[in-house]
Design a protein around this motif. Structure first.
Motif, PDB file in Angstrom:
ATOM      1  N   ARG A  40       0.819  -1.211   0.000  1.00  0.00           N
ATOM      2  CA  ARG A  40       0.000   0.000   0.000  1.00  0.00           C
ATOM      3  C   ARG A  40       0.851   1.259   0.000  1.00  0.00           C
ATOM      4  O   ARG A  40       0.499   2.270  -0.626  1.00  0.00           O
ATOM      5  CB  ARG A  40      -0.932  -0.006   1.204  1.00  0.00           C
ATOM      6  N   LEU A  41       1.971   1.214   0.724  1.00  0.00           N
ATOM      7  CA  LEU A  41       2.853   2.387   0.720  1.00  0.00           C
ATOM      8  C   LEU A  41       3.376   2.659  -0.684  1.00  0.00           C
ATOM      9  O   LEU A  41       3.462   3.817  -1.116  1.00  0.00           O
ATOM     10  CB  LEU A  41       4.017   2.157   1.692  1.00  0.00           C
ATOM     11  N   LEU A  42       3.719   1.594  -1.407  1.00  0.00           N
ATOM     12  CA  LEU A  42       4.177   1.771  -2.778  1.00  0.00           C
ATOM     13  C   LEU A  42       3.052   2.277  -3.668  1.00  0.00           C
ATOM     14  O   LEU A  42       3.243   3.175  -4.508  1.00  0.00           O
ATOM     15  CB  LEU A  42       4.727   0.449  -3.311  1.00  0.00           C
ATOM     16  N   GLN A  43       1.856   1.726  -3.475  1.00  0.00           N
ATOM     17  CA  GLN A  43       0.721   2.185  -4.271  1.00  0.00           C
ATOM     18  C   GLN A  43       0.363   3.638  -3.946  1.00  0.00           C
ATOM     19  O   GLN A  43      -0.030   4.403  -4.833  1.00  0.00           O
ATOM     20  CB  GLN A  43      -0.467   1.263  -4.023  1.00  0.00           C
ATOM     21  N   ASP A  44       0.495   4.034  -2.669  1.00  0.00           N
ATOM     22  CA  ASP A  44       0.252   5.435  -2.306  1.00  0.00           C
ATOM     23  C   ASP A  44       1.231   6.354  -3.029  1.00  0.00           C
ATOM     24  O   ASP A  44       0.862   7.453  -3.474  1.00  0.00           O
ATOM     25  CB  ASP A  44       0.384   5.608  -0.794  1.00  0.00           C
ATOM     26  N   ALA A  45       2.485   5.906  -3.116  1.00  0.00           N
ATOM     27  CA  ALA A  45       3.473   6.732  -3.821  1.00  0.00           C
ATOM     28  C   ALA A  45       3.081   6.896  -5.282  1.00  0.00           C
ATOM     29  O   ALA A  45       3.260   7.977  -5.877  1.00  0.00           O
ATOM     30  CB  ALA A  45       4.856   6.100  -3.699  1.00  0.00           C
ATOM     31  N   LEU A  46       2.541   5.826  -5.897  1.00  0.00           N
ATOM     32  CA  LEU A  46       2.105   5.934  -7.288  1.00  0.00           C
ATOM     33  C   LEU A  46       0.916   6.877  -7.420  1.00  0.00           C
ATOM     34  O   LEU A  46       0.793   7.609  -8.405  1.00  0.00           O
ATOM     35  CB  LEU A  46       1.746   4.543  -7.821  1.00  0.00           C
ATOM     36  N   VAL A  47      -0.006   6.855  -6.421  1.00  0.00           N
ATOM     37  CA  VAL A  47      -1.149   7.766  -6.462  1.00  0.00           C
ATOM     38  C   VAL A  47      -0.666   9.217  -6.419  1.00  0.00           C
ATOM     39  O   VAL A  47      -1.202  10.089  -7.111  1.00  0.00           O
ATOM     40  CB  VAL A  47      -2.109   7.466  -5.296  1.00  0.00           C
ATOM     41  N   ARG A  48       0.363   9.460  -5.604  1.00  0.00           N
ATOM     42  CA  ARG A  48       0.895  10.830  -5.526  1.00  0.00           C
ATOM     43  C   ARG A  48       1.585  11.243  -6.828  1.00  0.00           C
ATOM     44  O   ARG A  48       1.857  12.420  -7.041  1.00  0.00           O
ATOM     45  CB  ARG A  48       1.858  10.941  -4.350  1.00  0.00           C
ATOM     46  N   MET A  49       1.897  10.251  -7.674  1.00  0.00           N
ATOM     47  CA  MET A  49       2.506  10.554  -8.963  1.00  0.00           C
ATOM     48  C   MET A  49       1.457  10.853 -10.025  1.00  0.00           C
ATOM     49  O   MET A  49       1.797  11.074 -11.185  1.00  0.00           O
ATOM     50  CB  MET A  49       3.383   9.376  -9.425  1.00  0.00           C
ATOM     51  N   LEU A  50       0.169  10.855  -9.635  1.00  0.00           N
ATOM     52  CA  LEU A  50      -0.906  11.099 -10.583  1.00  0.00           C
ATOM     53  C   LEU A  50      -1.621  12.433 -10.325  1.00  0.00           C
ATOM     54  O   LEU A  50      -2.859  12.487 -10.373  1.00  0.00           O
ATOM     55  CB  LEU A  50      -1.931   9.965 -10.519  1.00  0.00           C
ATOM     56  N   PRO A  51      -0.929  13.506 -10.004  1.00  0.00           N
ATOM     57  CA  PRO A  51      -1.640  14.776  -9.779  1.00  0.00           C
ATOM     58  C   PRO A  51      -2.222  15.293 -11.091  1.00  0.00           C
ATOM     59  O   PRO A  51      -1.693  15.028 -12.170  1.00  0.00           O
ATOM     60  CB  PRO A  51      -0.541  15.705  -9.255  1.00  0.00           C
ATOM     61  N   MET A 349      10.608  -5.049 -11.740  1.00  0.00           N
ATOM     62  CA  MET A 349       9.298  -5.166 -11.098  1.00  0.00           C
ATOM     63  C   MET A 349       8.777  -3.800 -10.670  1.00  0.00           C
ATOM     64  O   MET A 349       7.582  -3.504 -10.820  1.00  0.00           O
ATOM     65  CB  MET A 349       9.399  -6.105  -9.898  1.00  0.00           C
ATOM     66  N   ALA A 350       9.681  -2.978 -10.132  1.00  0.00           N
ATOM     67  CA  ALA A 350       9.263  -1.634  -9.728  1.00  0.00           C
ATOM     68  C   ALA A 350       8.793  -0.823 -10.940  1.00  0.00           C
ATOM     69  O   ALA A 350       7.774  -0.121 -10.888  1.00  0.00           O
ATOM     70  CB  ALA A 350      10.410  -0.925  -9.023  1.00  0.00           C
ATOM     71  N   MET A 351       9.520  -0.933 -12.048  1.00  0.00           N
ATOM     72  CA  MET A 351       9.126  -0.218 -13.259  1.00  0.00           C
ATOM     73  C   MET A 351       7.789  -0.723 -13.780  1.00  0.00           C
ATOM     74  O   MET A 351       6.929   0.059 -14.203  1.00  0.00           O
ATOM     75  CB  MET A 351      10.207  -0.376 -14.330  1.00  0.00           C
ATOM     76  N   ALA A 352       7.609  -2.056 -13.746  1.00  0.00           N
ATOM     77  CA  ALA A 352       6.338  -2.618 -14.206  1.00  0.00           C
ATOM     78  C   ALA A 352       5.186  -2.150 -13.326  1.00  0.00           C
ATOM     79  O   ALA A 352       4.078  -1.877 -13.812  1.00  0.00           O
ATOM     80  CB  ALA A 352       6.419  -4.140 -14.219  1.00  0.00           C
ATOM     81  N   THR A 353       5.448  -2.046 -12.027  1.00  0.00           N
ATOM     82  CA  THR A 353       4.408  -1.556 -11.113  1.00  0.00           C
ATOM     83  C   THR A 353       4.051  -0.118 -11.436  1.00  0.00           C
ATOM     84  O   THR A 353       2.866   0.265 -11.443  1.00  0.00           O
ATOM     85  CB  THR A 353       4.893  -1.674  -9.668  1.00  0.00           C
ATOM     86  N   VAL A 354       5.048   0.704 -11.703  1.00  0.00           N
ATOM     87  CA  VAL A 354       4.798   2.111 -12.041  1.00  0.00           C
ATOM     88  C   VAL A 354       4.024   2.217 -13.348  1.00  0.00           C
ATOM     89  O   VAL A 354       3.033   2.947 -13.458  1.00  0.00           O
ATOM     90  CB  VAL A 354       6.132   2.877 -12.126  1.00  0.00           C
ATOM     91  N   VAL A 355       4.478   1.469 -14.367  1.00  0.00           N
ATOM     92  CA  VAL A 355       3.806   1.522 -15.664  1.00  0.00           C
ATOM     93  C   VAL A 355       2.366   1.043 -15.541  1.00  0.00           C
ATOM     94  O   VAL A 355       1.433   1.648 -16.088  1.00  0.00           O
ATOM     95  CB  VAL A 355       4.585   0.669 -16.693  1.00  0.00           C
ATOM     96  N   SER A 356       2.169  -0.047 -14.807  1.00  0.00           N
ATOM     97  CA  SER A 356       0.810  -0.578 -14.645  1.00  0.00           C
ATOM     98  C   SER A 356      -0.083   0.411 -13.911  1.00  0.00           C
ATOM     99  O   SER A 356      -1.256   0.599 -14.267  1.00  0.00           O
ATOM    100  CB  SER A 356       0.874  -1.907 -13.880  1.00  0.00           C
ATOM    101  N   GLY A 357       0.458   1.074 -12.880  1.00  0.00           N
ATOM    102  CA  GLY A 357      -0.359   2.016 -12.121  1.00  0.00           C
ATOM    103  C   GLY A 357      -0.644   3.302 -12.865  1.00  0.00           C
ATOM    104  O   GLY A 357      -1.762   3.819 -12.821  1.00  0.00           O
ATOM    105  N   LEU A 358       0.367   3.821 -13.597  1.00  0.00           N
ATOM    106  CA  LEU A 358       0.201   5.124 -14.236  1.00  0.00           C
ATOM    107  C   LEU A 358      -0.546   5.045 -15.560  1.00  0.00           C
ATOM    108  O   LEU A 358      -1.317   5.942 -15.899  1.00  0.00           O
ATOM    109  CB  LEU A 358       1.563   5.777 -14.457  1.00  0.00           C
ATOM    110  N   TRP A 359      -0.316   3.979 -16.314  1.00  0.00           N
ATOM    111  CA  TRP A 359      -0.895   3.911 -17.650  1.00  0.00           C
ATOM    112  C   TRP A 359      -2.032   2.888 -17.756  1.00  0.00           C
ATOM    113  O   TRP A 359      -3.004   3.137 -18.436  1.00  0.00           O
ATOM    114  CB  TRP A 359       0.190   3.582 -18.674  1.00  0.00           C
TER     115      TRP A 359
END
Length: 792
Positions: A40-51, A349-359
């Motif tokens: 969840r902490l990682l997912q929260d960081a991705l949410v903050r990357m979606l302003p 894996m971190a990059m895939a998580t970012v790509v999956s969350g952002l796009w």
């Protein structure tokens, strides 16, 4: 070999066991909440990357804030105020109004106020009211607005906001209820009422129905159910949306036209009267009111930003695949490569998580996989180190017991330190002994007087000694390492008449020692010996070859044979002829005239004398020390031609000097070289027909001077040329039947002793061209050998 196979089986068994254990751990962690907080902490960081910019968003807030409380008095307010607010907002023709106030109880003191509010709801026709579920003794009870409000409201939606174990609100369920009654989320109904969400448009999130555990104290599972969960894509920290004070709207400070076409949310934002939540975009000093969370949800749905959790099987597969790849690679790669691979897979894996969350707007949980990668590397490295240590200990004991170490190189081992330190010390001791053993073998190999080569099974040079470097004209024995054997020995000609090359012979030879006699291009007689080499386990690893230069021994042997032949045959023949003539004359004085007797005696005596002179000259050329001085080869050749003037005139043979008479110097022994030239010029005249010509000259040939003599005689067949330079050999064709057979061996000896060679170019009916190659004075000789010329 059996021990090695056993170790390999054990290693693969351990690998399979460790792989199964790691995968089980990952699957177990995926089905527990142990790593949920980290994900969840990682997912929260991705949410903050979606302003996103919501200044132009149709969603606006009317807040019951501290200013309004200070102006209008303590909460709760009379419902006539809410009615007036709705009327003013409705006058501006908004798309929809969401009144985020629970109106489940009537105003007991002023019932007429409820009537005013119901009328305002009816007149507006665009108001969505909230409902909620309450736990009544273990029963889920839907708490709806008063019947009068419910009838006049355009829609009713639930406003439940589940909070995770860490106290952060991230997720909502877009549909909740229990059969037969179901409610959409408050924000969904607001969008549908405002015309932004068609009725036939499916809700995002999984439609799978799951039970609710809304009681935060007892965590009791209630009959209340829910579906379509999504994570809210927050636009930014609190205050991101356009917000107006309740009192400013009510008193007309904010004109109604402000809300034209807007989705208006009315709710509590003041401290102490509304719910405040921690979200991924808030901090401990500033929480977010529930109505603003609804605004974030509505705007996200409006922008199609719906963050959903990846299905459990997808997340498990996402975490398992990199671990399987890492485990497969760790079985074959080095520790450093394995470490880099694991770190790279974690980054991937971190990059895939970012790509999956952002796009893709799908939230993955990579923590279990990252932990599995770290666990895989640590466990496999530990097993490798343990196995390597045990193997080194076993090999060390085997080495010590085998007696391979040299007594002079033994070292005292330290017993201090931990387990690994002691093993490293033991390995260091073995390494020193192996180095000493290698030095011993190297010194022993270099100490051998004969050229020695060690080849692998592919017949490439692995080791060579100093004698081999000298033999093959290499600067250092290391220059021979890695070179193929057939390249070094391609000039060897077997005296046993083997049909193939030495390398081919070894490739098909039995694994037994052998030898053969050979001759190389430089005219050296060699005794080639070989023996197979084997590993400690008896596997054939290559060959050990020795090339013994027996040229001097063979030369001395040939000289003895030549001397015996000379004494027993050539010298004896004319003397026997003389004795025969004397006996014949003694028995029959009338058998021949005195003149005939004298002529025959003279001829045989001269033949014996010529044989003696030629043999003595050949021995001198072979054994004496040459006195070398710089001479012009043009002058020496001209002198030889002048000395042959009388016999050339007797046969009307024309001697021609070809080329300029410039300076062409070489270091020569004048006496022996002049005799060699006289032999070649004399032979050219002797065996040329009358009326022909003999041409001579000196020309450059690389770093050599080529002194050549060419006649127009009958020539010499290629078969005869093979033996032409052997002592006492005479060509049995044409007119070449006279002579001692020592002239050309003398010429060859002189040429070789001067660092050069003699060549012959001829064939039957084509004349002969003899050439002496001598190094040019002051230059290192680099001759281009002619393998087709047997006289070289």
């Amino acid at each position: 070999m059996p021990e090695r196979r056993s170790y390999r089986h054990v290693r693969w068994g351990e690998w399979l066991l460790m792989t199964a254990a790691v995968l089980l751990v990952i699957v177990g962690l995926q089905h527990t909440s142990l790593l949920a907080r980290a994900d969840r902490l990682l997912q929260d960081a991705l949410v903050r990357m979606l302003p996103r910019d919501v200044s132009q968003s149709p969603v606006v807030l009317v807040g019951i804030d501290d200013k309004s409380i200070a102006t209008l008095g303590r909460w709760p307010w009379p419902r006539t105020l809410h009615a007036g607010l709705i009327e003013r907002i409705s006058a501006g023709e908004p798309a929809a109004i969401g009144l985020d106030l629970l109106l489940s109880e009537s105003d007991s003191r002023q019932p007429e106020n409820d009537h005013h509010l119901a009328q305002a709801l009816q007149h507006s026709g665009k108001v969505v009211l909230p409902m909620m579920m309450q736990n009544m003794g273990g029963q889920a009870v839907a708490v709806q607005p008063l019947i009068g409000f419910a009838k006049q409201a355009a829609a009713i939606g639930h406003v439940h906001l589940p909070v995770d174990e860490d106290g952060v609100a991230r997720q909502v369920y877009l549909r909740e209820g229990q059969d037969p009654l179901w409610w959409n989320h408050f924000g969904v109904d607001l969008l549908r009422l405002g015309g932004h969400w068609p009725l036939d448009k499916a809700l995002p999130g999984s439609p799978t129905v799951e039970p609710s555990t809304l009681d935060p104290v007892s965590r009791q599972v209630l009959a209340w159910q829910r579906s379509h969960p999504i994570n809210i894509a927050f636009a930014g920290p609190p205050g991101s949306f356009q917000r107006y004070a309740y009192v400013d709207v009510l008193d007309g400070t904010v004109p109604p036209e402000t809300f034209r076409g807007k989705l208006v949310l009315v709710g509590a934002t003041a401290t102490g009267i509304g719910d405040l939540y921690a979200t991924p975009v808030t901090d401990a000093q500033r929480l977010m009111p529930g109505v603003e969370i609804t605004a974030n949800l509505v705007d996200a749905l409006l922008q199609n930003l719906t963050l959903v959790q990846a299905p459990a099987w997808v997340n498990t597969l996402f975490n398992i695949l990199p671990v399987l790849l890492a485990l497969s690679a760790l079985a074959f790669t080095s520790p450093l490569a394995g470490l880099l691979l694991c770190v790279g897979l974690m980054a991937l894996m971190a990059m895939a998580t970012v790509v999956s969350g952002l796009w893709l707007q799908v939230q993955l949980g990579p923590v279990a996989g990252a932990l599995g990668l770290a666990m895989s590397y640590v466990l496999w490295s530990w097993r490798r180190m343990d196995a390597a240590t045990r193997y080194l200990v076993a090999e060390y004991r085997h080495f010590q017991n085998s007696g391979l170490g040299l007594p002079l190189s033994s070292r005292r081992r330290s017993s201090r330190g931990d387990f690994l330190d002691r093993r490293i010390e033991a390995l260091t001791s073995v390494t020193h002994q192996l180095r000493d053993l290698h030095r011993f073998v190297s010194d022993s190999l270099n100490g051998l007087p004969d050229a020695t080569l060690v080849c692998d099974t592919d017949l490439h040079i692995a080791l060579a000694n100093a004698a081999a470097a000298r033999h093959f004209n290499a600067h250092h024995e290391q220059d021979l390492s890695g070179r193929p054997l057939h390249r070094l020995t391609d000039d060897l000609v077997s005296r046993e008449g083997l049909p193939h090359h030495l390398a081919d012979h070894l490739r098909h030879a039995t694994l037994e020692p052998g030898s053969l006699e050979a001759l190389d291009r430089r005219g050296r007689d060699l005794l080639v010996k070989w023996a197979p080499s084997f590993s400690a386990s008896g596997v054939h690893t290559g060959w050990i070859l020795s090339l013994v230069d027996v040229t001097r021994m063979r030369t001395e042997q040939r000289q003895r044979d030549d001397a015996m032949h000379f004494l027993s045959h050539d010298m004896r023949s004319p003397q026997s002829a003389i004795l025969t003539l004397v006996d014949l004359l003694r028995q029959d004085p009338e058998a021949m005239s005195p003149a005939q007797f004298q002529d025959r005696i003279e001829r045989h005596a001269r033949k014996a004398l010529a044989l003696s002179d030629d043999f003595i000259n050949l021995v001198r050329a072979q054994s004496r020390d040459y006195e070398l001085e710089a001479y012009n080869l043009n002058d020496l050749l001209s002198e030889a031609m002048d000395d042959a003037w009388e016999p050339s005139q007797a046969k009307r043979i024309k001697l021609e000097f070809v080329g300029p008479h410039d300076l062409k110097e070489s270091l020569v022994d004048r006496e022996l070289f002049a005799r060699a030239l006289a032999n070649l010029v004399g032979n050219a005249i002797k065996y040329s027909p009358e009326g022909t010509r003999v041409r001579c000259g000196v020309q450059a040939q690389g770093t050599f001077w080529e002194v050549w003599i060419q006649d127009e005689g009958p020539g010499i067949s290629r078969e005869a040329q093979v033996h032409l330079f052997r002592p006492f050999y005479r060509v049995q064709q044409g007119i070449r039947t006279e002579g001692t057979g020592l002239g050309l061996p003398f010429v060859k000896t002189v040429a070789v002793r001067h660092g050069g060679q003699v060549t012959l170019t001829s064939d039957t009916g084509q004349g002969c061209r003899f050439a002496l190659l001598l190094p040019q004075a002051g230059l290192d000789p680099v001759p281009a050998d002619d393998p087709d010329n047997p006289g070289a």
